[in-house]
Design an enzyme around this catalytic site. Structure first.
Site, PDB file in Angstrom:
ATOM      1  N   CYS A  96     -20.911   8.550  -5.831  1.00 32.29           N
ATOM      2  CA  CYS A  96     -19.686   7.854  -5.416  1.00 32.29           C
ATOM      3  C   CYS A  96     -19.509   7.769  -3.905  1.00 32.29           C
ATOM      4  O   CYS A  96     -19.606   6.689  -3.327  1.00 32.29           O
ATOM      5  CB  CYS A  96     -18.478   8.546  -6.043  1.00 32.29           C
ATOM      6  SG  CYS A  96     -18.509   8.524  -7.831  1.00 32.29           S
TER       7      CYS A  96
HETATM    8  N1  NAD Z   1     -20.216  10.494 -11.862  1.00 35.38           N
HETATM    9  C1  NAD Z   1     -19.011  10.538 -11.350  1.00 35.38           C
HETATM   10  O1  NAD Z   1     -18.517  11.583 -11.019  1.00 35.38           O
HETATM   11  C2  NAD Z   1     -18.175   9.271 -11.199  1.00 35.38           C
HETATM   12  C3  NAD Z   1     -16.821   9.413 -10.865  1.00 35.38           C
HETATM   13  C4  NAD Z   1     -16.051   8.272 -10.741  1.00 35.38           C
HETATM   14  C5  NAD Z   1     -16.636   7.023 -10.928  1.00 35.38           C
HETATM   15  N2  NAD Z   1     -17.958   6.920 -11.240  1.00 35.38           N
HETATM   16  C6  NAD Z   1     -18.509   5.585 -11.459  1.00 35.38           C
HETATM   17  O2  NAD Z   1     -18.749   5.406 -12.845  1.00 35.38           O
HETATM   18  C7  NAD Z   1     -19.908   4.590 -13.049  1.00 35.38           C
HETATM   19  C8  NAD Z   1     -20.905   5.305 -13.925  1.00 35.38           C
HETATM   20  O3  NAD Z   1     -21.331   6.480 -13.247  1.00 35.38           O
HETATM   21  P1  NAD Z   1     -22.082   7.650 -14.007  1.00 35.38           P
HETATM   22  O4  NAD Z   1     -22.069   8.794 -13.048  1.00 35.38           O
HETATM   23  O5  NAD Z   1     -21.545   7.862 -15.372  1.00 35.38           O
HETATM   24  O6  NAD Z   1     -23.553   7.034 -14.107  1.00 35.38           O
HETATM   25  P2  NAD Z   1     -24.745   7.592 -15.027  1.00 35.38           P
HETATM   26  O7  NAD Z   1     -25.996   7.100 -14.400  1.00 35.38           O
HETATM   27  O8  NAD Z   1     -24.568   9.052 -15.271  1.00 35.38           O
HETATM   28  O9  NAD Z   1     -24.526   6.871 -16.430  1.00 35.38           O
HETATM   29  C9  NAD Z   1     -24.677   5.507 -16.626  1.00 35.38           C
HETATM   30  C10 NAD Z   1     -25.245   5.275 -18.008  1.00 35.38           C
HETATM   31  O10 NAD Z   1     -25.295   3.859 -18.218  1.00 35.38           O
HETATM   32  C11 NAD Z   1     -26.485   3.575 -18.951  1.00 35.38           C
HETATM   33  N3  NAD Z   1     -26.787   2.170 -18.790  1.00 35.38           N
HETATM   34  C12 NAD Z   1     -27.289   1.524 -17.714  1.00 35.38           C
HETATM   35  N4  NAD Z   1     -27.408   0.206 -17.974  1.00 35.38           N
HETATM   36  C13 NAD Z   1     -26.959   0.015 -19.241  1.00 35.38           C
HETATM   37  C14 NAD Z   1     -26.825  -1.117 -20.070  1.00 35.38           C
HETATM   38  N5  NAD Z   1     -27.159  -2.338 -19.648  1.00 35.38           N
HETATM   39  N6  NAD Z   1     -26.342  -0.929 -21.300  1.00 35.38           N
HETATM   40  C15 NAD Z   1     -25.997   0.297 -21.753  1.00 35.38           C
HETATM   41  N7  NAD Z   1     -26.107   1.398 -21.020  1.00 35.38           N
HETATM   42  C16 NAD Z   1     -26.576   1.261 -19.765  1.00 35.38           C
HETATM   43  C17 NAD Z   1     -27.512   4.523 -18.355  1.00 35.38           C
HETATM   44  O11 NAD Z   1     -28.612   4.702 -19.206  1.00 35.38           O
HETATM   45  C18 NAD Z   1     -26.665   5.795 -18.191  1.00 35.38           C
HETATM   46  O12 NAD Z   1     -26.718   6.597 -19.343  1.00 35.38           O
HETATM   47  C19 NAD Z   1     -20.424   4.247 -11.657  1.00 35.38           C
HETATM   48  O13 NAD Z   1     -19.907   3.028 -11.250  1.00 35.38           O
HETATM   49  C20 NAD Z   1     -19.842   5.347 -10.799  1.00 35.38           C
HETATM   50  O14 NAD Z   1     -19.681   4.938  -9.447  1.00 35.38           O
HETATM   51  C21 NAD Z   1     -18.729   8.018 -11.398  1.00 35.38           C
END
Ligand code: NAD
Length: 476
Positions: free
Chosen positions: A314
């Protein structure tokens, strides 16, 4: 005379007297089929992207008795859930099994989206090699949803992104590629009878703070902005069923910008304190002592702490989504650029500090045996994304150091990481054999007194050795 009226309250005083729920109470959606399904826990929830954000969200809905289907292109994750296992450290297998008993399942088959009443998207939003937003995960997901979209469905984007993504990028794809020419609902009245060919779209940012156990996830207010009032209300009702408080805003773009403001605020303040740390070091002052003292001010100061650099999916990334979008408006986001410059420089400062500390012992980085303690991007979590430890390791290796690492959360640093490192964790034995131990991540499990006792030299980037008075410790 003391005046307690809200109008006279300064903006940085506590706001704990606010109402628990900002969603306007109304009965306008009283007979809405989706709203009724949500209230009766009959709505079927599809969550796309079962990562650090999507999987806990699925469990939260499941705890509230919703039937949840997770969608992910990573077959390993789908299989692990099918076997009742977990792939995220802080989520126990028993939580997955409890959710499965409640109907939770995972699939990579997008055709099953037709069964869903609400679809929530939690896919990654990284930067590309030119440091520009990479929306490919969002667009790929949107293209995959479109042919299965149903009239009356609610689609919510949670991935962090620049203002305009939901309405300018997602909605046109959904409208163009949906079967039967479905349209996003845009009517301005909530009373509009749901047209047969409409679906609903909203943005609601994820605000999780990984590793923070002080605030339960359901106690973090959920900001929601719909394309039209009805989409806002439906999304508000959906999240209101699992979060204590929802906060409606006027549009998806306002909700997108809210999330970026929060993360930019953090990024800029961390940069400020990182810069002041460098000055304090030069002036012979202890920045942590100064922050502790400043934190005693009961208003107008919120502490941020210096460190070896930014990490995670992030804070190092999200601000640049806004910088990029700002260019479209002929606007330069100078705070973001400056903060990025200062924060990106911190691993180089750590390298210089290690060099300086070794120099005091008549040693050089070249040939030194260095142990990195903690490689996760922050304490007590199993997330390595953008971790400054990876940069520090790479810089040390370039300078000829022999680097090992220890981190309870990572037995290996595998290929495919930022720098394609392949390292195996070493055990915390024979600390004295290292010329220098560098505390990069201050995991709670470490016994810092013991580490300092056994080490020849400790470079501490996190003030983890606070209270340990030893000439072997260099705080940087
Ligand atoms: N991790 C955090 O602490 C956090 C906090 C706030 C916001 N965010 C935001 O949330 C979003 C997700 O972050 P995250 O940390 O969960 O990412 P992550 O990489 O842990 O998880 C994303 C998931 O999406 C899947 N994916 C990718 N493309 C796909 C598709 N076309 N269809 C289905 N699944 C698909 C991946 O395989 C993965 O399992 C990002 O935009 C991030 O900036 C994350």
């Amino acid at each position: 005379m003391t005046n307690h009226s809200a109008a006279n309250r300064s903006s940085d005083q506590p706001k704990n007297d606010q109402p628990k729920n900002d969603q306007p109470k109304n009965d306008r959606l009283k007979n809405d089929p989706l709203k009724n399904k949500i209230e009766q826990r009959q709505a079927r929830i599809g969550i796309i992207g079962l990562g650090y954000v999507g999987l806990p969200l699925a469990l939260l809905f499941s705890e509230q008795k919703f039937a949840v289907t997770g969608f992910d292109i990573d077959q390993r994750k789908v299989d692990t859930i099918a076997q009742g296992g977990s792939y995220i450290y802080r989520i126990g297998a028993e939580e997955i099994r409890a959710a499965k008993a409640q109907g939770f399942s995972a699939t990579s088959d997008y055709a099953r989206l037709v069964e869903m009443d609400a679809v929530i998207i939690c896919v990654p939003t990284p930067l590309n090699q030119y440091h520009e937003p990479d929306l490919s995960f969002i667009t790929d997901t949107t293209h995959a949803i479109a042919p299965h979209l149903q009239a009356g469905q609610l689609v919510v984007l949670e991935s962090t992104t620049y203002p305009g993504t939901t309405e300018e990028v997602m909605v046109p794809i959904l409208e163009k590629e949906s079967k039967n020419g479905l349209k996003a609902a845009r009517g301005t009245s909530c009373d509009d009878a749901s047209a047969k060919n409409e679906f609903f779209v909203a943005f609601s940012p994820e605000r999780e703070d990984p590793g923070n156990t002080a605030v339960a996830r359901r106690d973090i207010p959920k900001v929601v902005g719909g394309v039209n009032p009805k989409a806002s209300e439906l999304a508000g009702a959906l999240y209101g069923s699992i979060f204590q408080r929802t906060v409606p805003v006027s549009s998806p773009a306002a909700a997108e910008m809210t999330k970026l403001l929060e993360n930019i605020y953090r990024c800029v303040n961390i940069a400020l304190v990182n810069e002041l740390k460098l000055l304090c070091l030069r002036m012979g002052l202890d920045i942590w002592e100064v922050i502790d003292a400043a934190s005693t001010k009961p208003f107008g100061f919120h502490p941020f702490y210096p460190g070896p650099g930014l990490g995670g999916h992030c804070i190092p990334i999200d601000p640049f989504y806004l910088s990029w979008k700002a260019k479209e408006f002929d606007f330069r986001t100078r705070f973001i650029e400056l903060a990025g410059e200062i924060n990106n420089n911190m691993p180089y400062h750590v390298l210089a500090s290690i060099g300086g500390a070794l120099n005091q012992h008549k040693k050089s980085v070249n040939g030194a045996r260095v142990l990195i303690l903690g490689v996760a991007y922050k304490k007590d979590i199993d997330d390595l994304r953008e971790s400054p430890a990876l940069t520090i390791i790479e810089l040390l290796q370039k300078e000829g150091a022999q680097v090992n690492y220890h981190d309870p959360y990572f037995p290996f640093i595998g290929k495919g990481r930022k720098y394609d490192l392949q390292m195996k964790r070493t055990e915390l034995e024979q600390l004295a054999q290292y010329d220098c131990i560098v505390i990069v991540t201050d995991h709670s499990d470490y016994d810092y007194r013991k580490i300092v006792g056994e080490a020849q030299l400790v470079v501490d980037t996190r003030n983890a050795t606070k209270g340990i008075d030893s000439p072997k410790v260099v705080r940087c």
